[in-house]
Design a protein around this motif. Structure first.
Motif, PDB file in Angstrom:
ATOM      1  N   GLY A 126      30.441 -36.124  36.037  1.00 32.67           N
ATOM      2  CA  GLY A 126      30.878 -36.682  34.762  1.00 32.67           C
ATOM      3  C   GLY A 126      30.139 -37.945  34.411  1.00 32.67           C
ATOM      4  O   GLY A 126      29.739 -38.153  33.251  1.00 32.67           O
ATOM      5  N   GLY A 127      29.936 -38.828  35.381  1.00 31.47           N
ATOM      6  CA  GLY A 127      29.202 -40.061  35.137  1.00 31.47           C
ATOM      7  C   GLY A 127      27.750 -39.795  34.782  1.00 31.47           C
ATOM      8  O   GLY A 127      27.167 -40.494  33.935  1.00 31.47           O
ATOM      9  N   ALA A 128      27.159 -38.782  35.407  1.00 33.70           N
ATOM     10  CA  ALA A 128      25.773 -38.432  35.095  1.00 33.70           C
ATOM     11  C   ALA A 128      25.641 -37.935  33.659  1.00 33.70           C
ATOM     12  O   ALA A 128      24.657 -38.241  32.966  1.00 33.70           O
ATOM     13  N   ILE A 129      26.634 -37.181  33.196  1.00 33.03           N
ATOM     14  CA  ILE A 129      26.620 -36.712  31.805  1.00 33.03           C
ATOM     15  C   ILE A 129      26.712 -37.896  30.849  1.00 33.03           C
ATOM     16  O   ILE A 129      25.998 -37.964  29.844  1.00 33.03           O
ATOM     17  N   LEU A 130      27.605 -38.842  31.148  1.00 27.76           N
ATOM     18  CA  LEU A 130      27.724 -40.037  30.300  1.00 27.76           C
ATOM     19  C   LEU A 130      26.413 -40.811  30.275  1.00 27.76           C
ATOM     20  O   LEU A 130      25.966 -41.263  29.206  1.00 27.76           O
ATOM     21  N   LEU A 131      25.800 -40.992  31.436  1.00 25.39           N
ATOM     22  CA  LEU A 131      24.533 -41.732  31.490  1.00 25.39           C
ATOM     23  C   LEU A 131      23.458 -41.005  30.691  1.00 25.39           C
ATOM     24  O   LEU A 131      22.659 -41.647  29.990  1.00 25.39           O
ATOM     25  N   ALA A 132      23.416 -39.678  30.773  1.00 22.26           N
ATOM     26  CA  ALA A 132      22.424 -38.912  30.020  1.00 22.26           C
ATOM     27  C   ALA A 132      22.627 -39.099  28.517  1.00 22.26           C
ATOM     28  O   ALA A 132      21.653 -39.227  27.760  1.00 22.26           O
ATOM     29  N   LEU A 133      23.874 -39.125  28.070  1.00 16.11           N
ATOM     30  CA  LEU A 133      24.149 -39.353  26.653  1.00 16.11           C
ATOM     31  C   LEU A 133      23.701 -40.752  26.225  1.00 16.11           C
ATOM     32  O   LEU A 133      23.111 -40.927  25.150  1.00 16.11           O
ATOM     33  N   ILE A 134      23.982 -41.735  27.062  1.00 16.59           N
ATOM     34  CA  ILE A 134      23.561 -43.111  26.747  1.00 16.59           C
ATOM     35  C   ILE A 134      22.038 -43.195  26.660  1.00 16.59           C
ATOM     36  O   ILE A 134      21.481 -43.796  25.728  1.00 16.59           O
ATOM     37  N   LEU A 135      21.342 -42.588  27.630  1.00 16.30           N
ATOM     38  CA  LEU A 135      19.880 -42.619  27.612  1.00 16.30           C
ATOM     39  C   LEU A 135      19.325 -41.893  26.389  1.00 16.30           C
ATOM     40  O   LEU A 135      18.317 -42.323  25.810  1.00 16.30           O
ATOM     41  N   ALA A 136      19.978 -40.805  25.990  1.00 15.73           N
ATOM     42  CA  ALA A 136      19.528 -40.089  24.787  1.00 15.73           C
ATOM     43  C   ALA A 136      19.670 -40.977  23.555  1.00 15.73           C
ATOM     44  O   ALA A 136      18.794 -40.986  22.672  1.00 15.73           O
ATOM     45  N   ILE A 137      20.763 -41.722  23.481  1.00 14.01           N
ATOM     46  CA  ILE A 137      20.952 -42.650  22.356  1.00 14.01           C
ATOM     47  C   ILE A 137      19.890 -43.748  22.391  1.00 14.01           C
ATOM     48  O   ILE A 137      19.342 -44.133  21.353  1.00 14.01           O
ATOM     49  N   VAL A 138      19.579 -44.246  23.579  1.00 17.49           N
ATOM     50  CA  VAL A 138      18.528 -45.271  23.717  1.00 17.49           C
ATOM     51  C   VAL A 138      17.191 -44.721  23.236  1.00 17.49           C
ATOM     52  O   VAL A 138      16.439 -45.399  22.507  1.00 17.49           O
ATOM     53  N   VAL A 139      16.876 -43.492  23.616  1.00 17.06           N
ATOM     54  CA  VAL A 139      15.599 -42.884  23.208  1.00 17.06           C
ATOM     55  C   VAL A 139      15.536 -42.730  21.694  1.00 17.06           C
ATOM     56  O   VAL A 139      14.515 -43.056  21.065  1.00 17.06           O
ATOM     57  N   VAL A 140      16.617 -42.215  21.097  1.00 17.09           N
ATOM     58  CA  VAL A 140      16.645 -42.072  19.639  1.00 17.09           C
ATOM     59  C   VAL A 140      16.462 -43.432  18.973  1.00 17.09           C
ATOM     60  O   VAL A 140      15.714 -43.576  17.992  1.00 17.09           O
ATOM     61  N   PHE A 141      17.125 -44.436  19.505  1.00 18.83           N
ATOM     62  CA  PHE A 141      17.028 -45.790  18.942  1.00 18.83           C
ATOM     63  C   PHE A 141      15.609 -46.331  19.046  1.00 18.83           C
ATOM     64  O   PHE A 141      15.075 -46.908  18.088  1.00 18.83           O
ATOM     65  N   LEU A 142      14.966 -46.146  20.183  1.00 24.32           N
ATOM     66  CA  LEU A 142      13.636 -46.717  20.398  1.00 24.32           C
ATOM     67  C   LEU A 142      12.546 -45.961  19.642  1.00 24.32           C
ATOM     68  O   LEU A 142      11.577 -46.565  19.160  1.00 24.32           O
ATOM     69  N   LEU A 143      12.676 -44.645  19.530  1.00 23.74           N
ATOM     70  CA  LEU A 143      11.614 -43.846  18.947  1.00 23.74           C
ATOM     71  C   LEU A 143      11.731 -43.670  17.439  1.00 23.74           C
ATOM     72  O   LEU A 143      10.754 -43.299  16.790  1.00 23.74           O
ATOM     73  N   SER A 144      12.912 -43.925  16.907  1.00 21.77           N
ATOM     74  CA  SER A 144      13.103 -43.709  15.479  1.00 21.77           C
ATOM     75  C   SER A 144      13.133 -45.043  14.733  1.00 21.77           C
ATOM     76  O   SER A 144      14.071 -45.829  14.881  1.00 21.77           O
ATOM     77  N   ILE A 145      12.121 -45.295  13.925  1.00 21.57           N
ATOM     78  CA  ILE A 145      12.117 -46.497  13.089  1.00 21.57           C
ATOM     79  C   ILE A 145      13.284 -46.451  12.111  1.00 21.57           C
ATOM     80  O   ILE A 145      13.892 -47.474  11.786  1.00 21.57           O
ATOM     81  N   ASP A 146      13.632 -45.230  11.679  1.00 19.21           N
ATOM     82  CA  ASP A 146      14.736 -45.065  10.737  1.00 19.21           C
ATOM     83  C   ASP A 146      16.039 -45.601  11.320  1.00 19.21           C
ATOM     84  O   ASP A 146      16.849 -46.202  10.606  1.00 19.21           O
ATOM     85  N   ILE A 147      16.250 -45.369  12.600  1.00 23.73           N
ATOM     86  CA  ILE A 147      17.478 -45.854  13.239  1.00 23.73           C
ATOM     87  C   ILE A 147      17.371 -47.338  13.536  1.00 23.73           C
ATOM     88  O   ILE A 147      18.307 -48.107  13.264  1.00 23.73           O
ATOM     89  N   ARG A 148      16.244 -47.776  14.081  1.00 29.48           N
ATOM     90  CA  ARG A 148      16.093 -49.182  14.460  1.00 29.48           C
ATOM     91  C   ARG A 148      16.229 -50.116  13.267  1.00 29.48           C
ATOM     92  O   ARG A 148      16.755 -51.209  13.387  1.00 29.48           O
ATOM     93  N   ARG A 149      15.709 -49.689  12.116  1.00 28.54           N
ATOM     94  CA  ARG A 149      15.708 -50.556  10.950  1.00 28.54           C
ATOM     95  C   ARG A 149      16.734 -50.136   9.896  1.00 28.54           C
ATOM     96  O   ARG A 149      16.880 -50.812   8.880  1.00 28.54           O
ATOM     97  N   GLY A 150      17.410 -49.054  10.145  1.00 28.32           N
ATOM     98  CA  GLY A 150      18.318 -48.525   9.143  1.00 28.32           C
ATOM     99  C   GLY A 150      19.762 -48.940   9.367  1.00 28.32           C
ATOM    100  O   GLY A 150      20.084 -49.811  10.180  1.00 28.32           O
ATOM    101  N   ARG A 151      20.642 -48.264   8.647  1.00 28.26           N
ATOM    102  CA  ARG A 151      22.048 -48.640   8.634  1.00 28.26           C
ATOM    103  C   ARG A 151      22.760 -48.351   9.946  1.00 28.26           C
ATOM    104  O   ARG A 151      23.820 -48.928  10.219  1.00 28.26           O
ATOM    105  N   TYR A 152      22.188 -47.457  10.766  1.00 25.16           N
ATOM    106  CA  TYR A 152      22.888 -47.050  11.991  1.00 25.16           C
ATOM    107  C   TYR A 152      22.432 -47.798  13.241  1.00 25.16           C
ATOM    108  O   TYR A 152      22.818 -47.425  14.350  1.00 25.16           O
ATOM    109  N   ARG A 153      21.592 -48.810  13.086  1.00 24.79           N
ATOM    110  CA  ARG A 153      21.126 -49.505  14.291  1.00 24.79           C
ATOM    111  C   ARG A 153      22.282 -50.144  15.054  1.00 24.79           C
ATOM    112  O   ARG A 153      22.322 -50.118  16.291  1.00 24.79           O
ATOM    113  N   LEU A 154      23.250 -50.708  14.327  1.00 23.44           N
ATOM    114  CA  LEU A 154      24.396 -51.307  14.997  1.00 23.44           C
ATOM    115  C   LEU A 154      25.295 -50.241  15.612  1.00 23.44           C
ATOM    116  O   LEU A 154      25.925 -50.475  16.644  1.00 23.44           O
ATOM    117  N   LEU A 155      25.351 -49.078  14.989  1.00 23.74           N
ATOM    118  CA  LEU A 155      26.122 -47.974  15.568  1.00 23.74           C
ATOM    119  C   LEU A 155      25.527 -47.568  16.910  1.00 23.74           C
ATOM    120  O   LEU A 155      26.254 -47.361  17.897  1.00 23.74           O
TER     121      LEU A 155
END
Length: 523
Positions: free
Chosen positions: A270-299
């Motif tokens: 269960g913890g590994a699944i949670l960590l994988a989800l967190i890392l996926a969110i980190v990847v989306v945040f880092l690779l997507s300029i739309d997310i980093r600079r857009g309305r969902y960066r704080l989300l």
């Protein structure tokens, strides 16, 4: 009818029906293996029920005239107050979990819709997620447990949906504030997401509302803490305090304890699944300029912080109930982020991401849920239920146990909790450097002629004058009990005859899947 409204309703209906259908499957399997008798897979439900009875009687605890904070939730026992007969009160946890399950399913569907999964391009993916999410993300199985975790998950999803809509410029303040208020008083873990949400409200141009949200999130718990202290208890419930004291009992410092907690959590499935989800969110945040600079960066940052906070300070496991709220928050939050990338990700790619988000927890959790949860209810019914019958109907005297629940609920006699959830004194003795036999004086002080304990839990607690009368055993140990064997002790030689007479009247009535093996010394 507006086609969009009708479409939204189908989305929500699909999610709700899926959630209720799988809960019905689990209940049906449970009734089947338990010969038509209903019970919960966790005996902890009865702790909340016993606390509710104590509150209704004008006290706060499981024993009359003795204050104790045995329940882990500030709010949940209040929802179980015995305004109905005991057998109906026993069903109140199921009722509130159905309410929480429906709310969670509705909010899950609304988050998918808010993320654009109801639009034509993503609608097939969205309908798939609406139908499978409640099962894969533990909504139905957690509701089956009867604890406060389902309502906590619903409150957490309310916060998340409120934030998503806030970033879209249509803030449902009532929904956001309701989640911020309710989440922490259901579970202490709710403080993290509630305070993060209040901070987001503050820094997005709503300073007054942000401060109000922070106050609303903190004040109920502050008031609860003040209440506990005012009646002479520790500021935290014993169940929370026990975990902290157990961690502090080691040689590690605070930072090392957090690191150890994190490593232990991610070492589980269960913890590994949670960590994988967190890392996926980190990847989306880092690779997507739309997310980093857009309305969902704080989300994205809120999801990362709350997820890491749970892995560092929270728990994972024990019927998956501890991670349920953060699993569904991270999963739905990631889906919203994926659909928000301004350069549209292709439908097959989002479908693949969604399938992975659903498939991973399904593969890990579902087999255990199907095979162990229904028989877990049977195990609780046969072990704890029959011990309750012994204590109330056959012995009808004070008892000492290390696993309160059914034996304490609806019991007019004193119940000494040797594990310490309902006894601060026992908790201190158990976790301190107490001499062997420390439970002996406690049993004498509370006039308990019998102790029913798991020996593997309290190997150094057995009083020097206790007389072992035998062992109550399950023929098949499946489920989530502390042990399949309960040792029965007379707490002094003069109590042997009294306890033996109660055993002799109780043992012939035992269910065929259980038996009592008398000790040779008592025969």
């Amino acid at each position: 009818m507006n086609p969009t409204v009708a479409s939204d309703r189908r989305f929500v209906a699909t999610s709700v029906l899926s959630a209720l259908a799988f809960l019905a499957v689990l209940l049906g399997l449970s009734l089947r293996v338990n010969e038509g008798a209903f019970d919960y897979p966790l005996d902890d439900v009865y702790i909340h029920l016993a606390m509710a009875q104590g509150i209704a009687a004008g006290g706060y605890g499981v024993n009359a005239a003795e204050y104790t904070s045995a329940a882990s939730s500030a709010l949940y026992p209040l929802l179980l107050l015995p305004i109905v007969p005991p057998e109906i009160q026993r069903l109140l946890p199921l009722f509130w979990n159905i309410v929480g399950l429906v709310l969670s399913a509705v909010l899950w569907a609304r988050l998918l819709l808010a993320g654009g999964y109801g639009a034509q391009r993503l609608r097939p993916v969205g309908m798939f997620l609406a139908a499978t999410g409640p099962v894969a993300l533990l909504m139905s199985s957690t509701a089956f447990l009867g604890m406060e975790h389902t309502l906590h998950a619903a409150a957490s999803l309310a916060i998340l949906l409120g934030l998503v809509l806030h970033f879209q410029g249509i803030t449902p303040w009532w929904l956001l504030f309701a989640g911020i208020v309710i989440s922490p008083i259901l579970r202490y873990e709710g403080l993290a997401l509630a305070t993060i949400a209040a901070g987001i409200i503050f820094i997005t141009g709503h300073q007054r509302r942000g401060l109000i949200a922070l106050a609303l999130g903190l004040m109920p718990l502050v008031a609860f803490t003040g209440f506990l202290v005012s009646i002479g208890l520790d500021p935290l419930p014993n169940s929370v305090l026990a975990k902290q004291l157990a961690a502090a009992a080691g040689d590690l410092g605070p930072v090392q304890n957090v690191i150890a907690k994190f490593r232990n959590n991610i070492g589980t499935g269960g913890g590994a699944i949670l960590l994988a989800l967190i890392l996926a969110i980190v990847v989306v945040f880092l690779l997507s300029i739309d997310i980093r600079r857009g309305r969902y960066r704080l989300l994205a940052l809120a999801l990362i912080l709350s997820g890491m906070g749970h892995l560092m300070f929270g728990q994972v496991g024990w019927m998956n109930r501890y991670e349920h709220y953060i699993l569904v928050v991270l999963s739905s939050g990631l889906l919203v982020l994926l659909s928000a990338v301004q350069k549209p990700i292709s439908k097959p790619v989002i479908g693949a991401f969604g399938s992975v988000i659903i498939a991973a927890p399904t593969v890990f959790y579902l087999p255990e849920i199907i095979t162990d949860f229904p028989v877990g209810a049977r195990a609780v019914h046969h072990q704890q239920g029959q011990m309750s019958d012994f204590a109330k109907q056959h012995l009808n005297a004070p008892i000492a146990v290390n696993d309160i629940g059914w034996v304490a609920w609806n019991n007019q006699n004193y119940v000494l909790d040797l594990w310490g959830l309902a006894s601060s004194e026992a908790l201190e003795l158990r976790l301190g450097n107490s001499a062997p036999g420390w439970a002996g004086p406690l049993a004498i002080r509370h006039n308990a002629p019998v102790a029913m304990i798991y020996d593997n839990w309290l190997d150094n607690a057995v009083g020097p004058n206790w007389v072992r009368l035998g062992e109550f055993r399950l023929k098949e140990l499946r489920g989530f009990l502390g042990s399949g064997t309960v040792a029965f002790y007379a707490t002094a030689p003069q109590h042997v005859d009294q306890v033996r007479r109660a055993l002799d009247s109780w043992v012939p009535q035992l269910h065929p899947l259980t038996y009592f093996e008398y000790s040779a010394v008592s025969e």
